[in-house]
Design a protein around this motif. Structure first.
Motif, PDB file in Angstrom:
ATOM      1  N   CYS A 367      15.593  -4.488   9.591  1.00  0.00           N
ATOM      2  CA  CYS A 367      16.845  -3.977   9.027  1.00  0.00           C
ATOM      3  C   CYS A 367      16.915  -4.234   7.524  1.00  0.00           C
ATOM      4  O   CYS A 367      17.255  -3.347   6.738  1.00  0.00           O
ATOM      5  CB  CYS A 367      18.030  -4.633   9.740  1.00  0.00           C
ATOM      6  N   PHE A 368      16.559  -5.441   7.127  1.00  0.00           N
ATOM      7  CA  PHE A 368      16.622  -5.797   5.716  1.00  0.00           C
ATOM      8  C   PHE A 368      15.532  -5.115   4.896  1.00  0.00           C
ATOM      9  O   PHE A 368      15.758  -4.735   3.740  1.00  0.00           O
ATOM     10  CB  PHE A 368      16.543  -7.314   5.552  1.00  0.00           C
ATOM     11  N   LEU A 369      14.343  -4.921   5.469  1.00  0.00           N
ATOM     12  CA  LEU A 369      13.284  -4.255   4.722  1.00  0.00           C
ATOM     13  C   LEU A 369      13.624  -2.781   4.493  1.00  0.00           C
ATOM     14  O   LEU A 369      13.372  -2.237   3.407  1.00  0.00           O
ATOM     15  CB  LEU A 369      11.942  -4.393   5.441  1.00  0.00           C
ATOM     16  N   ALA A 370      14.186  -2.118   5.498  1.00  0.00           N
ATOM     17  CA  ALA A 370      14.613  -0.726   5.324  1.00  0.00           C
ATOM     18  C   ALA A 370      15.658  -0.626   4.219  1.00  0.00           C
ATOM     19  O   ALA A 370      15.623   0.290   3.385  1.00  0.00           O
ATOM     20  CB  ALA A 370      15.168  -0.182   6.638  1.00  0.00           C
ATOM     21  N   THR A 371      16.585  -1.577   4.195  1.00  0.00           N
ATOM     22  CA  THR A 371      17.618  -1.605   3.158  1.00  0.00           C
ATOM     23  C   THR A 371      17.008  -1.852   1.787  1.00  0.00           C
ATOM     24  O   THR A 371      17.357  -1.195   0.795  1.00  0.00           O
ATOM     25  CB  THR A 371      18.643  -2.706   3.480  1.00  0.00           C
ATOM     26  N   GLU A 372      16.079  -2.791   1.724  1.00  0.00           N
ATOM     27  CA  GLU A 372      15.424  -3.113   0.449  1.00  0.00           C
ATOM     28  C   GLU A 372      14.667  -1.905  -0.096  1.00  0.00           C
ATOM     29  O   GLU A 372      14.721  -1.621  -1.309  1.00  0.00           O
ATOM     30  CB  GLU A 372      14.482  -4.289   0.641  1.00  0.00           C
ATOM     31  N   LEU A 373      13.962  -1.182   0.750  1.00  0.00           N
ATOM     32  CA  LEU A 373      13.218  -0.010   0.304  1.00  0.00           C
ATOM     33  C   LEU A 373      14.160   1.067  -0.241  1.00  0.00           C
ATOM     34  O   LEU A 373      13.855   1.727  -1.246  1.00  0.00           O
ATOM     35  CB  LEU A 373      12.383   0.557   1.444  1.00  0.00           C
ATOM     36  N   ALA A 374      15.305   1.251   0.412  1.00  0.00           N
ATOM     37  CA  ALA A 374      16.280   2.230  -0.072  1.00  0.00           C
ATOM     38  C   ALA A 374      16.784   1.859  -1.462  1.00  0.00           C
ATOM     39  O   ALA A 374      16.912   2.721  -2.346  1.00  0.00           O
ATOM     40  CB  ALA A 374      17.440   2.342   0.911  1.00  0.00           C
ATOM     41  N   LEU A 375      17.078   0.582  -1.661  1.00  0.00           N
ATOM     42  CA  LEU A 375      17.558   0.127  -2.967  1.00  0.00           C
ATOM     43  C   LEU A 375      16.460   0.215  -4.021  1.00  0.00           C
ATOM     44  O   LEU A 375      16.719   0.605  -5.172  1.00  0.00           O
ATOM     45  CB  LEU A 375      18.084  -1.302  -2.851  1.00  0.00           C
ATOM     46  N   LEU A 376      15.225  -0.131  -3.653  1.00  0.00           N
ATOM     47  CA  LEU A 376      14.115  -0.058  -4.602  1.00  0.00           C
ATOM     48  C   LEU A 376      13.807   1.387  -4.984  1.00  0.00           C
ATOM     49  O   LEU A 376      13.529   1.682  -6.162  1.00  0.00           O
ATOM     50  CB  LEU A 376      12.874  -0.709  -4.005  1.00  0.00           C
ATOM     51  N   ALA A 377      13.832   2.283  -4.012  1.00  0.00           N
ATOM     52  CA  ALA A 377      13.580   3.693  -4.306  1.00  0.00           C
ATOM     53  C   ALA A 377      14.636   4.246  -5.254  1.00  0.00           C
ATOM     54  O   ALA A 377      14.326   5.041  -6.156  1.00  0.00           O
ATOM     55  CB  ALA A 377      13.550   4.498  -3.013  1.00  0.00           C
ATOM     56  N   THR A 378      15.880   3.824  -5.056  1.00  0.00           N
ATOM     57  CA  THR A 378      16.963   4.257  -5.942  1.00  0.00           C
ATOM     58  C   THR A 378      16.759   3.719  -7.353  1.00  0.00           C
ATOM     59  O   THR A 378      16.880   4.452  -8.338  1.00  0.00           O
ATOM     60  CB  THR A 378      18.309   3.783  -5.381  1.00  0.00           C
TER      61      THR A 378
END
Length: 388
Positions: A367-378
């Motif tokens: 859950c946290f890695l998916a969230t982190e990737l979304a924030l990093l991509a942004t």
């Protein structure tokens, strides 16, 4: 623009399905070549019959995804006992739908109720992480609509409090948990039907229909840019199907290419990913035409060493009715699956995890890695500075 924190005076999107689905992270390898692949759906059976297993409450319903979230938990054995909703019009609709639940006078009335084990929310996205932090500090688990976090600062605090409290901070990735064909795809991949996964391609077009959306939706300050918001679904699926536990954003871009009347909106974005389980490509947009009968023609392609799977989540352009369509091509055959009656296990699994302190619905690290990737991509995204 008028007050962006005002209530949603109109229906946002039609109520989502009343149940949700999910299975644990896939292994990064298929079964042995001699293993028999089962094409039958995995039937999830809770340890106990569907009866009241936990009590839960709702705080904030600014997106109609809340109804699908509630349905999932109820079918897993949860009892909705109370709710707190600020907006009068949303409150009236909700109270009518759930007459047996109690209207709380404040958030604290719910947070301080020792009988409540789980809190659900689909509040305005900027408010979701702060609420989740309060929920965890009060010793309760949390299921929030996506995006569950929209800033790096929120994310750092959510992770800190989750580690400190050991509570569940779960995000409802409904494009996986509530889509039966996507659940079946996970079972087929896990069974080795297409060999080892090499890449996922996720296309997530959406219909704009601005007249149905609240004003805050058009300001990324309150809901996050497109890669953070819609993209959270796709980062979840990429990790899930490739089995990646580490991943990086190779490249990303986003822009407002055709909606200058909404200068704080991004209507297009895409991302390339690479992880320790495979590669991924994601495309997001607000350009589904009105001629398409659904909110968007979501597609997932999973490429494996021995074949591939395509999921048509909401519509089959070839004319088959409804959604939940799956196509499999491997070394032996091409096969079509109608998954519209497949089980959806997420709600029951989440309640198992709440009771047993396990991670069968979705590991917290995932859950946290998916969230982190979304924030990093942004953060990494190049901005497309063009209007078509």
């Amino acid at each position: 623009m008028k007050n962006t924190r005002s209530s949603n005076r109109r229906n946002f999107i039609k109520d989502t399905a009343a149940v949700a689905a999910g299975i644990a992270l896939l292994p990064a390898f298929p079964l042995a070549a001699s293993a028999k692949v089962s094409y039958e759906p995995v039937v999830y059976t809770p340890e106990k019959p569907v009866e009241t297993r936990i009590k839960f409450s709702v705080i904030g319903i600014n997106h109609s995804h809340i109804y699908g979230m509630i349905g999932a938990v109820q079918k897993g054995g949860g009892e909705l006992v109370s709710y707190y909703i600020k907006e009068a019009d949303l409150l009236a609709q909700f109270a009518k739908k759930y007459p047996k639940a109690k209207q709380a006078k404040s958030e604290n009335e719910i947070l301080e109720d020792p009988t409540i084990q789980l809190v659900l929310s689909s509040g305005i996205p900027i408010d979701r992480a702060p609420l989740g932090i309060h929920v965890m500090k009060h010793g309760k688990d949390y299921l929030v609509d996506k995006p569950g976090v929209i800033t790096p600062e929120q994310f750092a605090e959510v992770k800190r409090v989750q580690k400190e409290t050991k509570r569940i901070y779960s995000i409802m990735f409904s494009e996986r948990f509530e889509n039966r064909a996507t659940v079946r795809a996970g079972e087929l991949v896990k069974a080795g039907a297409i060999g080892k996964v090499i890449q996922t391609v996720n296309l997530a077009p959406h219909k704009m229909t601005p007249e149905t959306r609240p004003e805050w939706y058009f300001d990324t300050k309150y809901c996050g840019p497109i890669l953070t918001d819609i993209g959270s679904h796709q980062f979840d699926q990429y990790l899930f199907f490739t089995g990646s536990t580490k991943a990086e954003v190779v490249a990303s871009q986003m822009g407002n290419v055709n909606h200058p009347q909404y200068p704080k909106l991004y209507d297009f974005g895409d991302v390339m990913l690479r992880g320790n389980g495979g590669m991924g490509y994601i495309r997001l947009d607000w350009f589904t035409p009105n001629g398409v009968s659904t909110f968007g023609d979501g597609r997932l392609t999973i490429l494996g060493t021995e074949g591939y799977i395509e999921v048509r989540k909401t519509i089959d352009l070839a004319g088959r009715p409804g959604g939940d369509h799956l196509f499999l091509a491997n070394q032996k055959e091409i096969k079509y699956f109608d998954c519209s009656k497949d089980p959806l296990p997420f709600g029951g699994q989440l309640i198992d995890d709440i009771i047993n302190r396990t991670e069968t619905a979705m590991p917290q690290a995932h859950c946290f890695l998916a969230t982190e990737l979304a924030l990093l991509a942004t953060k990494k995204a190049q901005i497309i500075d063009v209007h078509l």
